[in-house]
Design a protein around this motif. Structure first.
Motif, PDB file in Angstrom:
ATOM      1  N   UNK A 159      24.188  14.474   3.032  1.00 52.99           N
ATOM      2  CA  UNK A 159      24.829  14.999   1.831  1.00 52.99           C
ATOM      3  C   UNK A 159      25.398  16.405   2.023  1.00 52.99           C
ATOM      4  N   UNK A 160      24.617  17.319   2.497  1.00 50.02           N
ATOM      5  CA  UNK A 160      25.080  18.686   2.764  1.00 50.02           C
ATOM      6  C   UNK A 160      24.165  19.242   3.833  1.00 50.02           C
ATOM      7  N   UNK A 161      24.707  19.528   4.998  1.00 49.83           N
ATOM      8  CA  UNK A 161      23.860  19.846   6.142  1.00 49.83           C
ATOM      9  C   UNK A 161      24.173  21.171   6.802  1.00 49.83           C
ATOM     10  N   UNK A 162      25.174  21.894   6.319  1.00 57.76           N
ATOM     11  CA  UNK A 162      25.618  23.102   7.010  1.00 57.76           C
ATOM     12  C   UNK A 162      24.508  24.129   7.160  1.00 57.76           C
ATOM     13  N   UNK A 163      23.712  24.349   6.102  1.00 60.91           N
ATOM     14  CA  UNK A 163      22.664  25.370   6.179  1.00 60.91           C
ATOM     15  C   UNK A 163      21.588  24.981   7.180  1.00 60.91           C
ATOM     16  N   UNK A 164      21.292  23.690   7.269  1.00 58.27           N
ATOM     17  CA  UNK A 164      20.296  23.232   8.245  1.00 58.27           C
ATOM     18  C   UNK A 164      20.816  23.419   9.661  1.00 58.27           C
ATOM     19  N   UNK A 165      22.060  23.046   9.900  1.00 56.37           N
ATOM     20  CA  UNK A 165      22.626  23.225  11.236  1.00 56.37           C
ATOM     21  C   UNK A 165      22.590  24.698  11.647  1.00 56.37           C
ATOM     22  N   UNK A 166      22.966  25.583  10.732  1.00 53.74           N
ATOM     23  CA  UNK A 166      22.982  27.017  11.043  1.00 53.74           C
ATOM     24  C   UNK A 166      21.581  27.523  11.345  1.00 53.74           C
ATOM     25  N   UNK A 167      20.595  27.044  10.583  1.00 53.75           N
ATOM     26  CA  UNK A 167      19.216  27.512  10.788  1.00 53.75           C
ATOM     27  C   UNK A 167      18.663  27.054  12.135  1.00 53.75           C
ATOM     28  N   UNK A 168      19.264  26.013  12.689  1.00 51.43           N
ATOM     29  CA  UNK A 168      18.785  25.470  13.961  1.00 51.43           C
ATOM     30  C   UNK A 168      19.704  25.824  15.126  1.00 51.43           C
ATOM     31  N   UNK A 169      20.543  26.842  14.898  1.00 48.70           N
ATOM     32  CA  UNK A 169      21.293  27.404  16.017  1.00 48.70           C
ATOM     33  C   UNK A 169      22.679  26.869  16.232  1.00 48.70           C
ATOM     34  N   UNK A 170      23.144  25.932  15.414  1.00 50.70           N
ATOM     35  CA  UNK A 170      24.500  25.427  15.580  1.00 50.70           C
ATOM     36  C   UNK A 170      25.497  26.388  14.945  1.00 50.70           C
ATOM     37  N   UNK A 171      26.621  26.568  15.605  1.00 56.35           N
ATOM     38  CA  UNK A 171      27.703  27.370  15.057  1.00 56.35           C
ATOM     39  C   UNK A 171      28.664  26.449  14.304  1.00 56.35           C
ATOM     40  N   UNK A 172      29.389  26.983  13.325  1.00 59.49           N
ATOM     41  CA  UNK A 172      30.309  26.136  12.565  1.00 59.49           C
ATOM     42  C   UNK A 172      31.305  25.379  13.436  1.00 59.49           C
ATOM     43  N   UNK A 173      31.702  25.986  14.557  1.00 61.72           N
ATOM     44  CA  UNK A 173      32.676  25.317  15.418  1.00 61.72           C
ATOM     45  C   UNK A 173      32.055  24.195  16.264  1.00 61.72           C
ATOM     46  N   UNK A 174      30.718  24.070  16.230  1.00 63.23           N
ATOM     47  CA  UNK A 174      30.049  23.047  17.032  1.00 63.23           C
ATOM     48  C   UNK A 174      30.134  21.660  16.403  1.00 63.23           C
ATOM     49  N   UNK A 175      30.353  21.605  15.105  1.00 57.91           N
ATOM     50  CA  UNK A 175      30.329  20.326  14.413  1.00 57.91           C
ATOM     51  C   UNK A 175      31.522  20.177  13.484  1.00 57.91           C
ATOM     52  N   UNK A 176      31.823  18.935  13.152  1.00 60.72           N
ATOM     53  CA  UNK A 176      32.870  18.642  12.191  1.00 60.72           C
ATOM     54  C   UNK A 176      32.336  17.727  11.114  1.00 60.72           C
ATOM     55  N   UNK A 177      33.060  17.611  10.014  1.00 62.64           N
ATOM     56  CA  UNK A 177      32.681  16.729   8.915  1.00 62.64           C
ATOM     57  C   UNK A 177      33.880  15.874   8.538  1.00 62.64           C
TER      58      UNK A 177
END
Length: 441
Positions: free
Chosen positions: A284-302
């Motif tokens: 549903x909404x995962x951006x904050x989880x990805x960031x907390x686990x070290x992923x950068x915004x450019x690492x993933x797409x939606x």
């Protein structure tokens, strides 16, 4: 993991209670309250961030701000999703619960039927600025039709397909899949029949709500539903059976989901995605989880979640349920005035921007959606899906029991797939038949 049997038992009990009470004391349901100068509120917040400490970090400054403005202290408890429904249902019958709480919007009609929640009539909506401030589709998912809503929208959500850009590039995949056939083909390039050490797609087989959400969307794509127009369960219709089988086949037949995902229940699929163990996840909404686990915004797409063919839309190309979190007030709180002030604060334009930005959600308050933060790619796909291709789960009183019975049936099928058992149309129908037999009429 919540006690499924206990939750089911509570659902059966409350479904016949028209006037269950909660929180003791007494107040009218029109917003008048019973105490002249309330000083405290208890608030159960659902776990929206990557973990409970993250939620406390996000919410605590805002609650302090509310206390400074009103003099009302809010005692916060963040409740894990695995426990939330069971605890809320128990509170509706025991009288031991909070003043204000978060509920998944899919539970609204079930909890509304208990009579324990404050109805959001015109007077109560006026106390928080009016019903017309909210997106009507979000309000419509807060209770049964032709009744005053049982809650107020707080965060609006829909599903998207998140994908790891590097894993896609390494596998020679140029763009995210738009159809299920494409998703399976891409997943196989990464999973290599379970031999690559990586997996195409993540899932949470032990998460009952997640099971229901995905099965519901797939049932729509098969031209079916889990309830008929009168609210009668139709769990064993050919389309519903095909939907559940298609979902579990992603592990058993297509082999793009790791067998261990059958036991996942609380954001573990997001952790695997963040660590590069899986290339895709529906969430549903995962951006904050990805960031907390070290992923950068450019690492993933939606991208929009898959459909059978063509582009997402209404009818058979529904690709998400109308997801979201609502705020509810227990009718018998001793602090109705304070509770209404708190809901007004949390749904104010400014707080809607702050909170929905923090969680990567979409504000259900129209004015707040104009903020540029809600038009970045990772959030815009959620907003567009809500607008064009999402459908609400059935607003029936037995919805929470549906989540328990069918969600558990799917969980058991995941376990069978993980153990190497062949999932057949007959075995799926058998599980769904048993689930339907458990439903109260």
């Amino acid at each position: 993991m919540r006690s499924i049997r206990a939750a089911a038992a509570v659902v059966i009990t409350i479904s016949t209670l028209a006037g269950a009470t909660a929180c003791g004391g007494g107040s009218d349901s029109s917003g008048g309250g019973s105490n002249a100068s309330p000083k405290t509120l208890t608030y159960w917040a659902s776990n929206q961030g990557p973990n409970i400490p993250a939620d406390k970090k996000i919410l605590t400054p805002e609650l302090k701000k509310f206390e400074q403005q009103t003099g009302i202290k809010v005692n916060l408890e963040v409740v894990p999703w695995a426990d939330l429904l069971k605890r809320v249902l128990a509170a509706t019958t025991s009288g031991q619960g909070p003043d204000v709480l978060n509920i998944g919007n899919t539970w609204s009609a079930s909890l509304q039927a208990t009579g324990a929640l404050l109805p959001w009539n015109k007077a109560n909506f006026d106390a928080i600025g009016g019903r017309d401030r909210f997106v009507e589709a979000a309000v419509a998912s807060a209770g049964a039709a032709k009744q005053d809503p049982a809650a107020v929208p707080l965060y609006s959500l829909s599903y998207a397909l998140y994908y790891n850009k590097k894993m896609f590039a390494d596998a020679g995949i140029a763009k995210p899949p738009a159809t299920w056939d494409e998703l399976i083909a891409d997943g196989r390039k990464i999973s290599k029949n379970g031999t690559s050490g990586k997996w195409g797609l993540g899932a949470e087989g032990g998460n009952l709500s997640e099971n229901i959400h995905q099965a519901f969307v797939l049932s729509k794509q098969h031209g079916a539903d889990f309830f008929d127009a009168s609210g009668k369960p139709t769990f064993t219709s050919p389309g519903a059976v095909a939907a559940v089988k298609q979902y579990v086949d992603l592990m058993g037949k297509d082999k793009i989901i790791a067998p261990g995902n059958a036991e996942y229940s609380q954001n573990q699929s997001l952790s695997d995605f963040s660590k590069g163990k899986t290339a895709m996840v529906l969430w549903q909404a995962a951006a904050s989880t990805f960031a907390s686990q070290g992923m950068k915004p450019e690492d993933w797409g939606a991208a929009p979640a898959p459909v059978v063919s063509g582009a997402p839309g209404q009818g058979k190309n529904v690709n998400s349920m109308v997801a979201g979190i609502n705020m509810a007030v227990f009718k018998n709180t001793k602090n109705t005035k304070g509770a209404l002030k708190f809901v007004k604060f949390m749904t104010s334009d400014d707080e809607q921007k702050i909170l929905n930005k923090a969680y990567g959600a979409v504000p259900p308050v129209t004015a707040a959606q104009a903020d540029p933060a809600f038009n970045v790619p990772g959030v815009k796909v959620l907003k567009d899906t809500l607008t064009t291709s999402a459908a609400p789960l059935p607003q029936v009183a037995s919805e929470s029991q549906f989540e328990t019975t069918v969600g558990t049936a799917i969980k058991e099928l995941w376990a069978d797939a993980a153990a190497g058992k062949t999932i057949t149309t007959a075995s799926v129908k058998d599980k769904l038949t048993k689930a339907q037999q458990q439903m109260t009429q």
